[in-house]
Design a protein around this motif. Sequence first.
Motif, PDB file in Angstrom:
ATOM      1  N   GLU A 234      14.120  -0.532  18.934  1.00 43.92           N
ATOM      2  CA  GLU A 234      14.465   0.118  17.665  1.00 43.92           C
ATOM      3  C   GLU A 234      13.229   0.073  16.797  1.00 43.92           C
ATOM      4  OE1 GLU A 234      17.649  -2.262  16.148  1.00 43.92           O
ATOM      5  OE2 GLU A 234      19.138  -1.283  17.399  1.00 43.92           O
ATOM      6  N   MET A 235      12.867   1.204  16.185  1.00 49.35           N
ATOM      7  CA  MET A 235      11.611   1.306  15.444  1.00 49.35           C
ATOM      8  C   MET A 235      11.850   1.929  14.074  1.00 49.35           C
ATOM      9  SD  MET A 235       8.253   1.069  15.336  1.00 49.35           S
ATOM     10  CE  MET A 235       7.740   0.799  17.012  1.00 49.35           C
TER      11      MET A 235
ATOM     12  N   PHE B 268       9.455  -3.101  14.309  1.00 45.81           N
ATOM     13  CA  PHE B 268      10.427  -2.875  15.364  1.00 45.81           C
ATOM     14  C   PHE B 268      11.182  -4.157  15.665  1.00 45.81           C
ATOM     15  CE2 PHE B 268       6.559  -4.175  17.519  1.00 45.81           C
ATOM     16  CZ  PHE B 268       6.988  -5.003  18.538  1.00 45.81           C
ATOM     17  N   ARG B 269      12.304  -4.001  16.382  1.00 48.93           N
ATOM     18  CA  ARG B 269      13.131  -5.140  16.765  1.00 48.93           C
ATOM     19  C   ARG B 269      12.975  -5.364  18.263  1.00 48.93           C
ATOM     20  NH1 ARG B 269      18.037  -6.306  13.837  1.00 48.93           N
ATOM     21  NH2 ARG B 269      17.850  -4.145  13.224  1.00 48.93           N
ATOM     22  N   HIS B 270      12.678  -6.617  18.636  1.00 48.74           N
ATOM     23  CA  HIS B 270      12.539  -7.003  20.047  1.00 48.74           C
ATOM     24  C   HIS B 270      13.154  -8.372  20.246  1.00 48.74           C
ATOM     25  CE1 HIS B 270      10.158  -8.875  23.383  1.00 48.74           C
ATOM     26  NE2 HIS B 270      10.622  -7.800  23.971  1.00 48.74           N
TER      27      HIS B 270
ATOM     28  N   ILE C   4       4.285  -4.488  12.252  1.00 53.62           N
ATOM     29  CA  ILE C   4       3.012  -4.076  12.836  1.00 53.62           C
ATOM     30  C   ILE C   4       1.942  -4.216  11.766  1.00 53.62           C
ATOM     31  CG2 ILE C   4       1.735  -2.130  13.826  1.00 53.62           C
ATOM     32  CD1 ILE C   4       4.776  -1.342  14.748  1.00 53.62           C
ATOM     33  N   GLU C   5       1.031  -5.157  11.973  1.00 54.03           N
ATOM     34  CA  GLU C   5       0.007  -5.434  10.981  1.00 54.03           C
ATOM     35  C   GLU C   5      -1.229  -4.565  11.154  1.00 54.03           C
ATOM     36  OE1 GLU C   5      -0.626  -9.672  10.873  1.00 54.03           O
ATOM     37  OE2 GLU C   5       1.517 -10.018  10.622  1.00 54.03           O
ATOM     38  N   GLN C   6      -1.555  -4.224  12.407  1.00 50.92           N
ATOM     39  CA  GLN C   6      -2.755  -3.417  12.639  1.00 50.92           C
ATOM     40  C   GLN C   6      -2.582  -2.553  13.877  1.00 50.92           C
ATOM     41  OE1 GLN C   6      -6.300  -5.675  13.353  1.00 50.92           O
ATOM     42  NE2 GLN C   6      -7.631  -3.925  13.073  1.00 50.92           N
ATOM     43  N   ILE C   7      -2.925  -1.267  13.743  1.00 49.29           N
ATOM     44  CA  ILE C   7      -2.998  -0.370  14.899  1.00 49.29           C
ATOM     45  C   ILE C   7      -4.469  -0.326  15.296  1.00 49.29           C
ATOM     46  CG2 ILE C   7      -2.680   1.976  15.760  1.00 49.29           C
ATOM     47  CD1 ILE C   7      -0.436   2.274  13.644  1.00 49.29           C
ATOM     48  N   ILE C   8      -4.774  -0.860  16.472  1.00 45.21           N
ATOM     49  CA  ILE C   8      -6.158  -0.955  16.930  1.00 45.21           C
ATOM     50  C   ILE C   8      -6.629   0.370  17.521  1.00 45.21           C
ATOM     51  CG2 ILE C   8      -7.697  -2.151  18.545  1.00 45.21           C
ATOM     52  CD1 ILE C   8      -5.590  -4.528  18.244  1.00 45.21           C
TER      53      ILE C   8
ATOM     54  N   GLY D 176       8.891  14.014  23.793  1.00 44.76           N
ATOM     55  CA  GLY D 176      10.004  14.880  24.187  1.00 44.76           C
ATOM     56  C   GLY D 176      11.369  14.344  23.790  1.00 44.76           C
ATOM     57  N   THR D 177      11.540  13.014  23.821  1.00 47.92           N
ATOM     58  CA  THR D 177      12.845  12.416  23.528  1.00 47.92           C
ATOM     59  C   THR D 177      12.875  11.637  22.208  1.00 47.92           C
ATOM     60  OG1 THR D 177      12.293  10.388  24.710  1.00 47.92           O
ATOM     61  CG2 THR D 177      13.337  12.148  25.998  1.00 47.92           C
ATOM     62  N   CYS D 178      11.709  11.460  21.574  1.00 46.71           N
ATOM     63  CA  CYS D 178      11.585  10.698  20.322  1.00 46.71           C
ATOM     64  C   CYS D 178      12.009   9.239  20.494  1.00 46.71           C
ATOM     65  CB  CYS D 178      12.372  11.346  19.187  1.00 46.71           C
ATOM     66  SG  CYS D 178      11.845  13.030  18.838  1.00 46.71           S
ATOM     67  N   LYS D 179      11.754   8.657  21.660  1.00 47.82           N
ATOM     68  CA  LYS D 179      12.110   7.260  21.928  1.00 47.82           C
ATOM     69  C   LYS D 179      10.866   6.377  21.889  1.00 47.82           C
ATOM     70  CE  LYS D 179      16.204   8.079  24.712  1.00 47.82           C
ATOM     71  NZ  LYS D 179      16.835   7.914  26.014  1.00 47.82           N
ATOM     72  N   TRP D 180      11.055   5.154  21.431  1.00 46.88           N
ATOM     73  CA  TRP D 180       9.995   4.145  21.372  1.00 46.88           C
ATOM     74  C   TRP D 180      10.214   3.096  22.457  1.00 46.88           C
ATOM     75  CZ3 TRP D 180       5.777   4.197  18.203  1.00 46.88           C
ATOM     76  CH2 TRP D 180       5.804   5.067  17.122  1.00 46.88           C
ATOM     77  N   PHE D 181       9.102   2.611  23.004  1.00 45.72           N
ATOM     78  CA  PHE D 181       9.138   1.568  24.032  1.00 45.72           C
ATOM     79  C   PHE D 181       8.099   0.509  23.742  1.00 45.72           C
ATOM     80  CE2 PHE D 181      10.537   5.484  26.056  1.00 45.72           C
ATOM     81  CZ  PHE D 181      11.678   5.087  26.719  1.00 45.72           C
ATOM     82  N   LEU D 182       8.455  -0.740  23.991  1.00 47.80           N
ATOM     83  CA  LEU D 182       7.477  -1.819  24.033  1.00 47.80           C
ATOM     84  C   LEU D 182       6.955  -1.784  25.458  1.00 47.80           C
ATOM     85  CD1 LEU D 182       6.026  -4.278  22.841  1.00 47.80           C
ATOM     86  CD2 LEU D 182       7.967  -5.645  23.591  1.00 47.80           C
TER      87      LEU D 182
END
Length: 85
Positions: A12-13, A28-30, A37-41, A76-82
């Motif tokens: 979930e994001m 996000f929840r894991h 998310i503190e930093q996008i490298i 295509g599906t708008c889904k998030w993955f870890l």
Amino acid sequence: MVDMKVVMQPIEMIAWFDIPGTPRPIRFRHDGNVVKIEQIIRLSEEKLAGNRMKIYECQSNVNGQLKRYELKYELGTCKWFLYKI
């Protein structure tokens, strides 16, 4: 670079989208924990079996420890993955 394990779990994001439509993950929840998310490298894009995905290499402070991980967003599906942790 630290070796990361591939997990590829749906998550979930909460994210915001800029004017061109690029998603920017916020948190996000894991495993029942909320990770900010503190930093996008790095942000890249790949095409896997005709499926476009955005790949976010990020880092956050989790339980007092700096963790690096990868998130994937399936356009295509708008889904998030870890993807890796």
